[in-house]
Design a protein around this motif. Structure first.
Motif, short mmCIF file in Angstrom:
data_model
loop_
_atom_site.label_atom_id
_atom_site.label_comp_id
_atom_site.label_asym_id
_atom_site.label_seq_id
_atom_site.Cartn_x
_atom_site.Cartn_y
_atom_site.Cartn_z
N MET C 221 2.13 -10.59 -20.43
CA MET C 221 1.62 -10.18 -19.20
C MET C 221 -0.03 -10.34 -19.47
N ILE C 222 -0.48 -9.19 -20.74
CA ILE C 222 -1.92 -8.88 -20.89
C ILE C 222 -2.41 -10.88 -20.02
N TRP C 223 -1.83 -11.85 -21.22
CA TRP C 223 -2.02 -13.04 -21.19
C TRP C 223 -2.27 -13.58 -20.07
N ILE C 224 -1.50 -13.97 -19.35
CA ILE C 224 -1.12 -14.17 -18.38
C ILE C 224 -1.69 -13.13 -16.58
N THR C 225 -2.06 -12.51 -16.72
CA THR C 225 -2.96 -11.51 -15.69
C THR C 225 -4.84 -12.06 -16.74
N ALA C 226 -4.93 -12.26 -17.46
CA ALA C 226 -6.18 -12.52 -17.76
C ALA C 226 -6.32 -14.76 -17.14
N GLU C 227 -5.41 -15.36 -16.83
CA GLU C 227 -5.61 -16.65 -17.00
C GLU C 227 -5.69 -17.17 -15.61
N PHE C 228 -7.11 -17.10 -15.83
CA PHE C 228 -8.06 -18.13 -14.32
C PHE C 228 -7.61 -19.48 -14.24
N THR C 229 -8.30 -20.68 -14.82
CA THR C 229 -8.94 -21.80 -15.06
C THR C 229 -7.61 -22.31 -14.80
N LEU C 230 -5.82 -21.74 -15.01
CA LEU C 230 -4.93 -22.91 -14.78
C LEU C 230 -4.78 -22.73 -13.21
N PRO C 231 -4.66 -21.67 -12.55
CA PRO C 231 -4.10 -21.96 -11.35
C PRO C 231 -5.43 -22.51 -10.57
N TRP C 232 -6.79 -22.04 -10.91
CA TRP C 232 -8.65 -22.03 -10.40
C TRP C 232 -8.00 -24.09 -10.21
N VAL C 233 -8.00 -24.47 -11.40
CA VAL C 233 -8.59 -26.15 -11.57
C VAL C 233 -7.20 -26.82 -10.81
N MET C 234 -5.96 -26.08 -10.88
CA MET C 234 -5.16 -26.80 -10.84
C MET C 234 -4.25 -27.24 -8.98
N THR C 235 -4.58 -25.52 -8.40
CA THR C 235 -4.91 -25.75 -6.76
C THR C 235 -5.82 -24.94 -6.04
N GLY C 236 -6.85 -24.40 -7.03
CA GLY C 236 -7.37 -23.95 -5.69
C GLY C 236 -7.29 -22.90 -5.27
N GLY C 237 -6.54 -22.19 -5.52
CA GLY C 237 -5.12 -21.38 -4.16
C GLY C 237 -4.87 -22.32 -2.63
N GLY C 238 -4.62 -23.00 -2.93
CA GLY C 238 -4.14 -24.16 -2.07
C GLY C 238 -2.57 -24.23 -2.59
N PRO C 239 -1.94 -24.93 -1.65
CA PRO C 239 -1.64 -25.48 -0.33
C PRO C 239 -1.86 -23.56 1.16
N ALA C 240 -2.84 -23.57 1.85
CA ALA C 240 -2.29 -22.85 2.76
C ALA C 240 -2.76 -21.42 2.46
N ASN C 241 -3.29 -21.39 1.07
CA ASN C 241 -3.20 -20.07 0.02
C ASN C 241 -1.81 -19.71 -0.30
N ALA C 242 -0.57 -20.49 -0.38
CA ALA C 242 0.55 -20.47 -0.57
C ALA C 242 -0.18 -18.99 -2.41
N SER C 243 -0.99 -20.81 -3.72
CA SER C 243 -0.92 -19.71 -4.58
C SER C 243 -2.54 -19.14 -4.84
N GLN C 244 -2.57 -18.42 -4.55
CA GLN C 244 -4.33 -17.55 -4.49
C GLN C 244 -3.41 -16.67 -4.79
N ILE C 245 -3.60 -16.11 -5.73
CA ILE C 245 -3.14 -15.33 -6.34
C ILE C 245 -5.24 -13.87 -6.79
N MET C 246 -5.20 -12.99 -7.33
CA MET C 246 -6.37 -12.55 -7.21
C MET C 246 -6.61 -12.67 -7.97
N ALA C 247 -7.37 -13.38 -9.64
CA ALA C 247 -7.54 -14.12 -10.10
C ALA C 247 -8.47 -15.36 -8.94
N THR C 248 -8.14 -16.27 -9.10
CA THR C 248 -9.02 -17.13 -7.95
C THR C 248 -9.19 -16.56 -6.23
N TYR C 249 -8.79 -15.37 -6.25
CA TYR C 249 -9.18 -14.59 -4.89
C TYR C 249 -10.70 -14.09 -5.04
N ILE C 250 -10.74 -13.27 -6.69
CA ILE C 250 -11.59 -13.07 -6.51
C ILE C 250 -12.63 -13.49 -7.19
#
Lengths: 438, 284, 295
Positions: C221-250
């Protein structure tokens, strides 16, 4: 400049330097000390040639220590912000024209008029006025552009176009819909629009909407105008093309950015794609592909409330000077170096031909005319920049463009109608921007 | 478990292949890309095997005419990453051992709470801390320096390393240490002579753990490091995958090179690593 | 031994670690707390002691969606990471040539830097230019390419699958080691009592590895929480914010919008929620946690 000895040897021996040394160096003034420079991203050619020319600067300015850093393009804003907050911003920052109002408004960069002195006359002489204008903000020059990117353009597979029975590129939106339908074959959609969250994909749409009299923000009234008719109808064009079945599936376009779209085009898997002026970047396009780039078709009737533009443009490698620079003289010296013809000519097709050059000299290069005859003709006729406006730039531009990108994706995915999506985007962006602007 | 029916083994092998496909295919695909010519990467249909395997991408990394070498002096990148990873590993193992020993074998008020707090502190990282960390590093004059990066990674790695080492140390019978102290050794002597040799698997696990983390960190390195001569391998890898340049043959080649030192370390340390993890997680 | 002296020895031994964590982690965290109560206008600080950032956050229509996505990311990611890790760990615990080989190879995903992992997966998963899309339609499983990262219904779970790919191997190895440490005589005793494989797993193995399970769950849980690069590089929160999570939105609020007051407020909310989840989990699992604790 921090370069390793082996690199220095290489650079000293490289043909580029030999060629450059044939040009007389401008008279060196008394600037000395060090100047730090931050550059972010760029096309491969550009990224390579920048440090090469820096070596020439270092050779011509022995009194100035050049400290050049290149960064991953996507950390541009965070790096500049962090540098500013810790008072460690480089003397010269090479960023986007779209950044200027925010950087100036936050006090990160300074106007060049007071520090450039008599250098500015030379800049005006050597740089295409419309392009130099893109460095202006509130009546003052904040940056020295080296080139601009323009939106929006259409790449067309001419064989597919002829096969569908047409003999010229589409000129209007309704023609485009007709062409796209006619050029669609099973497994080969007629047109693809990149629609990821990448800022470039959003700029591409903005180019289309601005030509329809749309705007994203009304500076005078401090209002987000994403849901104006100019924007909505442009997004309706996307929706129509999708509804016509002339595009890849919506969910395919939301994961396909401009580079992927170019790849599909070069593989013959779409007949047309929408991009910025660097359509012609070598995206692996095979030599035997018979294709043409043209300005994106115009609306049949302009529906937006604002003046329709012919194109929007942004200098995406514009040299700005930090407001806290301790050595503005040396910084200006570096800017002036990049305003010299031998640097400006680099965008004239040799070595880089993917950008719209800022320097008058670049437009005279035969290599550019060969690569991109349409541009050069339009430039010589004086129409290339006619009716072109800057890309959106104001404090909070990123908020509004992000909301727009989200709305585009919702429409492309068929989740909402253009009006609904843009209404929601306007409301959300207005709320965010009010916090930012106070 | 000692079934020997053929159906059972076929089943086991199938599952094994399935797991291997999921876990290893992406890596295999990347390695293959490193041997493909650039044109082949955008070809259609996607060619599985390189039609004409080439080392061009590897050569490009070191050839001075390419973007790869213009910006990224790979020998420098690799040695920088190596310096940072090795020195922060040394720091982490040294201080982690001291603290781990205290947590495992001494009793003091607040012990469990402090250890728990250390572990949880690791959670509040990532995007939120980029800017404050950058400000902190500037305030103490450690921006754009390998020393700063080393210290930062050490701080990130210490809590978990401490936990692994403490878990390993708990496994060692107290009697051994007590008898050494009866013979006149003081606590530090008995720790170094008796306890630590027995805790080797835990120490190796912590070291390998940290080394890999430090070797592959990107977000903080990319914002803290400015000078060309201080960049690390992950910054180099990222510059192949910027918007305009997506050169997966170079990514594949560079990633393979970058992973090589770690593979070598794992080749020698794997036995200990598994044992260390075992101690760590079986009896925390 | 002298307990007082031991106590001081202990404090001095943990001092460097505690200091490092305080300086480099708690320090910046404190900074974020201060920022979250500070009003910013046009990048200038306009006074401390305001709730304006939190109010903005809770009136943001996107925030609910971000919370839901984050729950899928962290809870779904952790759950399936541990579940798959347990299954594969149990498989790897069996002695055979293939498991021995896999035990050595399975760590490979873990040594690849994040940026590369993200780009490689993005490239493979792309519906039209990726190998997975092509292979699926070649085999005939799908009649048209699937856009794993472009389809709002799939994107969040696709990201979860990638993060599991990256983090699961360690979980599997740890649990494999734990399962292998179950004393053989307990297995034998179970067999004599007539327990089948599943029963033995449930009643003999599970209690034995309960602590390890708790530990890897918290750690994942700690690892996955601290993970930012993966979602950011892969989708940037898209499409239509469907993958926008805390880390990327922050990240988006702080660095793209320059709204770092709101970004900091979100970080604080994020931390409080996580601490609550981890605290709750540890409380529920307190028996297994305690049984593993030091003498």
């Amino acid at each position: 400049m921090k370069i390793t000895p082996s690199r220095r040897r290489f650079l000293a021996g490289s043909a580029a330097i030999a060629a450059a040394s044939a040009f007389p160096m401008p008279a060196v003034r008394a600037a000395s000390g060090t100047v730090s420079v931050w550059k972010f991203g760029g096309t491969p050619t550009e990224v390579e040639m920048w440090p090469e020319r820096n070596a020439a600067f270092a050779a011509g300015h022995p009194d100035i220590g050049l400290d050049y850093s290149y960064f991953y393009g996507q950390i541009r804003r965070q790096k500049i912000l962090a540098g500013f907050q810790t008072r460690r911003l480089a003397d010269v920052v090479i960023a986007f024209g779209q950044d200027i109002p925010e950087f100036a408004g936050f006090g990160m960069i300074q106007p060049l008029d007071p520090i450039a002195g008599d250098r500015m006359a030379g800049w005006k002489e050597r740089i295409v006025p419309e392009v130099l204008q893109s460095g202006m903000h509130q009546g003052q020059l904040y940056g020295l552009p080296t080139y601009v990117d323009m939106a929006s353009f259409l790449a067309i597979d001419m064989d597919a176009l002829n096969e569908a029975g047409f003999d010229r590129p589409p000129a209007t939106w309704s023609e485009l819909r007709e062409y796209a339908r006619a050029m669609t074959k099973p497994d080969r959609p007629g047109i693809a629009m990149p629609a990821t969250t990448a800022p470039v994909d959003i700029n591409i749409f903005e180019g289309i909407a601005y030509a329809n009299g749309g705007r994203v923000f009304d500076e005078a009234n401090n209002t987000v105008t994403l849901n104006g008719p100019g924007m909505v109808d442009a997004l309706q064009l996307y929706a129509d093309l999708i509804a016509d079945g002339s595009t890849p599936a919506g969910s395919a376009m939301t994961e396909t950015n401009f580079r992927d779209t170019a790849t599909l085009f070069s593989q013959g898997r779409v007949a047309m794609w929408v991009g910025l002026s660097w359509l012609n970047t070598p995206w692996g396009t095979p030599d035997d592909l018979n294709w043409q780039g043209t300005p994106f078709p115009r609306p049949d009737t302009v529906t937006g409330a604002f003046a329709p533009v012919n194109a929007i443009m942004d200098p995406t490698a514009i040299l700005m000077v930090s407001a806290r620079s301790e050595n503005p003289e040396a910084a200006i010296e570096y800017l002036d170096f990049w305003s010299q013809d031998e640097q400006l000519a680099l965008w004239g097709g040799e070595p880089e031909f993917a950008r719209v050059p800022a320097g008058k000299v670049a437009w005279e290069q035969p290599t550019l005319a060969e690569k991109w005859p349409g541009w050069v003709e339009a430039y010589q006729a004086g129409t290339l920049f006619k009716g072109a406006e800057p890309m959106p730039r104001f404090i909070g531009v990123s908020v509004v463009e992000t909301a727009l990108g989200n709305a585009i994706q919702q429409v492309v995915l068929g989740q909402q109608s253009p009006q609904e999506a843009l209404d929601a985007a306007t409301e959300g962006a207005q709320q965010q921007i009010d916090i930012l602007r106070g | 478990m000692s079934q020997s029916r053929p159906i059972y083994w076929t089943f086991m092998t199938l599952i094994g292949l399935l797991i291997a496909a999921y876990v290893l295919f992406p890596i295999f695909w990347l390695i293959l890309a490193g041997f493909k010519p650039a044109e082949e990467l955008t070809q259609l249909p996607i060619a599985f095997w390189p039609s004409e395997p080439t080392l061009a991408a590897y050569r490009d990394l070191f050839a001075p005419q390419t973007q790869a070498a213009q910006l990224l002096d790979w020998p420098t990148l690799i040695s920088n990453s190596f310096i940072v990873a090795v020195s922060s590993t040394v720091i982490v193992v040294f201080f982690g051992t001291l603290a781990g020993y205290a947590f495992a074998r001494l009793s003091f008020p607040g012990r469990d709470i402090i250890l728990g707090g250390l572990l949880i502190s690791r959670m509040f990282q990532g995007a939120a801390l980029l800017l404050p960390t950058y400000r902190l590093m500037n305030a103490v004059g450690l921006q754009d320096s390998l020393v700063g990066l080393t210290l930062l990674y050490s701080a990130f790695g210490l809590p978990f390393a401490t936990w692994i080492i403490a878990s390993g140390l708990r496994e060692i019978p107290f009697e051994l240490e007590e008898s050494a102290m009866m013979d006149g050794a003081n606590r530090l002597q008995s720790m170094v002579i008796i306890v630590l040799p027995l805790a080797t698997p835990a120490l190796i696990t912590a070291a390998m753990w940290h080394f890999v983390g430090a070797w592959s960190e990107f977000a903080f390195a990319s914002i803290l490091i400015e000078s060309l001569d201080k960049k690390t391998v992950t910054i180099g890898l990222a510059s192949f995958v910027d918007y305009f340049t997506l050169e997966f043959n170079r990514v594949g080649a560079a990633a393979s090179l970058v992973a090589l030192p770690i593979l070598v370390i794992f080749f020698f340390g794997q036995r200990y690593f598994t044992r260390g993890l075992l101690q760590g997680a079986v009896k925390g | 031994m002298n307990p007082r002296a031991d106590r001081w020895l202990a404090y001095s031994m943990i001092l460097p670690v505690v200091f490092a964590v305080l300086a480099f982690i708690v320090g910046p965290t404190y900074d974020v707390f201060t920022l979250s109560f500070t009003r910013f206008v046009m990048g200038q600080e306009l006074g401390f002691g305001t709730l304006v950032n939190f109010r903005a956050l809770f009136s943001d229509p996107l925030f609910m969606q971000v919370l839901v996505n984050t729950a899928i990311w962290i809870l779904g990611g952790t759950f399936f990471c541990v579940l798959l890790g347990l299954a594969i760990g149990a498989y790897l615990a069996v002695d055979s040539p293939i498991t021995t080989a896999l035990r050595a190879l399975i760590l490979l995903p873990w040594i690849l830097p994040d940026v590369v992992t993200a780009m490689a997966w993005k490239w493979m998963l792309h519906g039209q230019v990726g190998i997975l899309g092509q292979s699926l339609s070649q085999i005939g499983l799908t009649d048209r390419p699937i856009s794993f990262l472009g389809d709002p219904d799939l994107v969040m779970w696709t990201l979860v699958a990638v993060v599991i790919w990256r983090k699961m191997p360690l979980v599997a190895l740890i649990l494999c080691a734990a399962i292998r440490s179950v004393p053989q005589d307990q297995h034998e005793a179970g067999k004599i009592d007539g327990a089948n494989v599943l029963q033995r797993f449930r009643f003999i193995v599970m209690p034995h590895i309960a602590f390890s399970l708790t530990a890897v769950t918290v750690i994942s849980m700690i690892w996955i929480t601290a993970e930012f690069t993966l979602p950011w590089v892969m989708t940037g929160g898209g499409p239509a914010n469907a993958s926008q999570i805390m880390a990327t939105y922050i990240y988006q609020q702080s660095f793209q919008f320059f709204n770092w007051g709101v970004g900091a407020a979100m970080s604080v909310v994020n931390l409080v929620m996580l601490m609550a989840i981890v605290g709750l989990y540890l409380y529920i699992m307190r028996r297994s946690w305690a049984s593993g604790a030091a003498p």
